[in-house]
Design a protein around this motif. Structure first.
Motif, PDB file in Angstrom:
ATOM      1  N   ASN A 437       0.833  -1.210   0.000  1.00 54.18           N
ATOM      2  CA  ASN A 437       0.000   0.000   0.000  1.00 54.18           C
ATOM      3  C   ASN A 437       0.865   1.255   0.000  1.00 54.18           C
ATOM      4  O   ASN A 437       0.573   2.242  -0.706  1.00 54.18           O
ATOM      5  CB  ASN A 437      -0.914   0.010   1.223  1.00 54.18           C
ATOM      6  N   ALA A 438       1.949   1.233   0.795  1.00 55.11           N
ATOM      7  CA  ALA A 438       2.827   2.405   0.880  1.00 55.11           C
ATOM      8  C   ALA A 438       3.517   2.667  -0.455  1.00 55.11           C
ATOM      9  O   ALA A 438       3.652   3.825  -0.900  1.00 55.11           O
ATOM     10  CB  ALA A 438       3.851   2.197   1.990  1.00 55.11           C
ATOM     11  N   ARG A 441       0.905   4.064  -2.976  1.00 55.37           N
ATOM     12  CA  ARG A 441       0.539   5.440  -2.649  1.00 55.37           C
ATOM     13  C   ARG A 441       1.654   6.397  -3.025  1.00 55.37           C
ATOM     14  O   ARG A 441       1.412   7.466  -3.607  1.00 55.37           O
ATOM     15  CB  ARG A 441       0.223   5.556  -1.159  1.00 55.37           C
ATOM     16  N   ASP A 458      -1.775   3.235   5.334  1.00 58.00           N
ATOM     17  CA  ASP A 458      -1.253   2.090   4.582  1.00 58.00           C
ATOM     18  C   ASP A 458      -1.424   0.765   5.335  1.00 58.00           C
ATOM     19  O   ASP A 458      -1.414  -0.311   4.723  1.00 58.00           O
ATOM     20  CB  ASP A 458       0.243   2.285   4.299  1.00 58.00           C
TER      21      ASP A 458
END
Length: 677
Positions: A437-438, A441, A458
């Motif tokens: 997720n990090a 993003r 995240d």
């Protein structure tokens, strides 16, 4: 900048324990101490027993004591105390023989003079001491004979000095008159210093002045008058014990010969004065002891005194190793003496034992209670429980680590799904999803450069399914038959292993340990572990079930699990007035009350397992009937497998007979011949 001319020298470390040595391994010691404690020893005695026995790779006190006794026995069986007398006799015989030869071939000698000399030699006393004294005024014709006779006086002087000052015999070999005068001066100054000390009039400056002048005679390198006195008195006392160990004839011979030392009566006077001073200043030394030497290897006076000192060291070490005196500690053992008498390895072994004792106390495994007794600390109980649990896991799985679950304190079983983290969540993070997720993003925001910045948005956590909590009652039989038939320690090991498993892996479960002998009682694990075997006439299963059901009612939302370890039928019960009634053979009322409480446990939803110990047919029929009544299980394990059976049954009960443990329980028990009902 100019370089310094200083050069570093590297020598063997001799300042105490090796600072680079690995710490002592307490695991084996804790296992052994725990076993002995569960067998009924106090923790203090259990620790002492381990230190005596030692471990797989660690020599114990008993082995050190054996080596000390062996060394002592060898010294006494190898040596005798007539070495100086034998050497004097050999020199005397050689001197007389050389003189006779000279008289026979000296043609210039007057016949009357020759006859007189031969008659004097023929009439010498049988005693070597008397013969040496008789020849003190003899005018030797043979230079070789005169040299041998002077060697006797020189030998006696060096031996007598060697008795009081180690190494003097060799140092004064071939000494000149000036050397002997220097020794005589040292004795005079030493006596003056000691007499001044006895009156309390000496100073450190007096001592330092004496050592500056005569320090070469004291290889011990004393730093003050006390250290000097200790060294001198210990050797002088050993010399006196050597004299005490001689036969009366040997002692008389030596005393008479001593007068011929260096041909100087002043030497003996100075030595006698020194002995008087040392006796006065150190009356606590052993001046009256003796030893019985049985060997054939003769010892000189100096060597014999050294052997007596060795014997004194060995006696002192034997007492230290015995640890039989009040306040004894392994730190009391003199490691320098151990090294000197038994070698480097023995000193390492003794130091390791002292380190073990110190570590057991200082690292919190043993603690002293208010009454002054050593107790196993909670830390030690956890360590011991972990070791027992590893053994149980090995027996359950057949290989190391299979049951070493890594979900300590988890709220439930992982479902495989994840969700965003929310405040208050205790589920484990899904690290892979969170990092992904990090990265995504950061890419969408156009960020560049090394590294990934993780934000709260995240983070995702792994979802878990609700896990049923268990309310466990372990009932252990503490009647006398358990101790008499060797089941006491396996029972305690089982309780500790289960306690450790629940406290470390299933902290939400409620465990209660209940002992039942003539009566039943709830016990903490420390109390049960330290419980001594006792003659408790009665097996009160009724009372134990009463306490178990009370425990289940306190946890209405948990799954009740009832585990009963016993080797006998119920023979006592609790009356309404609180009195215990005992009957053997079992009274019908005792059986009925036990059955009633077992039915109550079933109504509370308890999953029941009986662990039957022993081969009594009556017990087998009773337990089979009880288990059948409540749809319970019966396990008849070998003693070594009791812990694995109880832990396995608990794990299976938690999963309701399903899952990795539950699926294999029947096969596992059946394969080992345990499933009997």
């Amino acid at each position: 900048m100019a370089r310094s001319g200083h050069r570093s020298r590297y020598t063997r470390y001799d300042g105490g324990p090796d600072p680079l040595a690995p710490p002592v391994d307490l695991a084996e010691a804790l296992d052994a101490i725990g076993e002995d404690v569960m067998a009924g020893y106090s923790p203090e005695r259990a620790m002492q027993e381990f230190l005596r026995r030692g471990g797989r790779d660690q020599v114990g006190l008993d082995e050190l004591a054996r080596r000390i006794a062996q060394k002592r026995r060898e010294l006494l069986q190898q040596h005798s105390l007539d070495g100086t007398m034998q050497e004097v006799k050999e020199l005397l015989d050689r001197a007389v023989l050389n003189e006779r030869k000279q008289l026979a071939r000296d043609i210039d000698l007057d016949d009357t003079d020759r006859a007189f000399r031969e008659m004097r030699l023929d009439s010498l006393p049988q005693s070597p001491a008397a013969a040496v004294s008789e020849l003190s005024s003899y005018d030797w014709q043979s230079s070789d004979a005169r040299e041998d006779y002077e060697k006797i006086r020189d030998l006696l002087g060096r031996e007598l000095l060697d008795q009081r000052f180690a190494g003097m015999k060799q140092a004064l070999e071939g000494a000149t008159e000036e050397d002997r005068a220097a020794v005589q001066e040292m004795l005079g100054d030493l006596n003056e210093l000691l007499e001044k000390h006895r009156l309390g009039e000496d100073t450190q400056e007096d001592f330092e002045e004496f050592m500056a002048k005569h320090g070469q005679y004291f290889p011990e390198d004393p730093q003050n008058i006390t250290e000097l006195l200790d060294a001198l008195a210990q050797r002088a006392a050993a010399a006196q014990r050597m004299l005490n160990s001689m036969t009366p004839e040997q002692r008389a011979e030596l005393m008479e010969l001593s007068q011929q030392a260096f041909g100087s009566p002043e030497l003996m006077q100075a030595m006698s004065r020194l002995d008087d001073n040392l006796r006065s200043l150190r009356p606590g030394e052993d001046w009256h002891g003796s030893q019985r030497f049985e060997g054939e290897e003769g010892l000189g006076l100096g060597d014999g005194t050294g052997v007596l000192q060795d014997l004194a060291d060995l006696d002192e070490l034997a007492e230290q190793v015995s640890q039989s005196y009040s306040g004894a500690r392994l730190d009391d053992i003199d490691l320098d003496k151990v090294q000197r008498q038994l070698g480097d390895q023995a000193a390492i072994d003794a130091r390791t034992l002292a380190d073990l004792e110190r570590a057991l106390k200082e690292t919190g495994y043993l603690r002293r209670s208010a009454d002054g007794q050593l107790k196993l600390s909670p830390k030690a109980m956890r360590q011991l429980g972990k070791a027992l649990l590893r053994d149980v896991a090995n027996r359950l799985s057949g290989r190391q680590g299979q049951r070493d679950v890594r979900q300590s304190g988890a709220a439930g079983e992982l479902s495989g799904a994840t969700r965003p983290w929310a405040f208050g969540d205790t589920e484990p993070w899904d690290v892979t999803r969170s990092i992904t997720n990090a990265v995504l993003r950061s890419s969408s925001e156009g960020r560049t450069g090394p590294g990934v910045r993780l934000t709260m948005e995240d983070i995702e956590v792994s979802e878990t399914e609700a896990r049923t909590q268990a309310c466990v009652a372990l009932l252990v039989d503490t009647s006398f038959s358990m101790a008499m038939d060797g089941r006491w320690v396996p029972m305690k090991r089982t309780a500790l292993a289960l306690h450790t498993l629940i406290r470390s892996r299933f902290r939400g479960d409620a465990l209660q340990l209940i002992s039942f002998g003539r009566a039943a009682r709830v016990m903490e694990i420390e109390e049960l572990t330290a419980l001594d075997p006792r003659y408790d006439k009665g097996t009160n299963l009724h009372h134990g079930l009463l306490l178990a059901n009370r425990h289940f009612r306190k946890h209405p939302n948990a799954q009740p699990v009832l585990l009963i370890v016993t080797d006998g039928e119920p023979t006592s019960h609790l009356e309404a007035d609180g009195e215990v009634r005992f009957s053997y053979p079992p009274h019908p009322r005792t059986i009925a009350l036990a059955v009633r409480e077992l039915d109550n446990a079933r109504r509370l939803g308890a999953q029941t397992t009986f662990f039957r110990l022993g081969e009594d047919p009556g017990l087998a029929r009773f337990i089979d009937a009880m288990a059948g009544r409540v749809e319970g299980r019966v396990v008849a394990p070998e003693l070594d497998d009791l812990g694995a059976a109880v832990v396995g049954s608990y794990l299976g009960s938690r999963k309701g007979g399903r899952g990795p443990v539950g699926e294999h329980m029947g096969d596992w028990f059946g394969g080992r011949g345990w499933w009997v009902g």
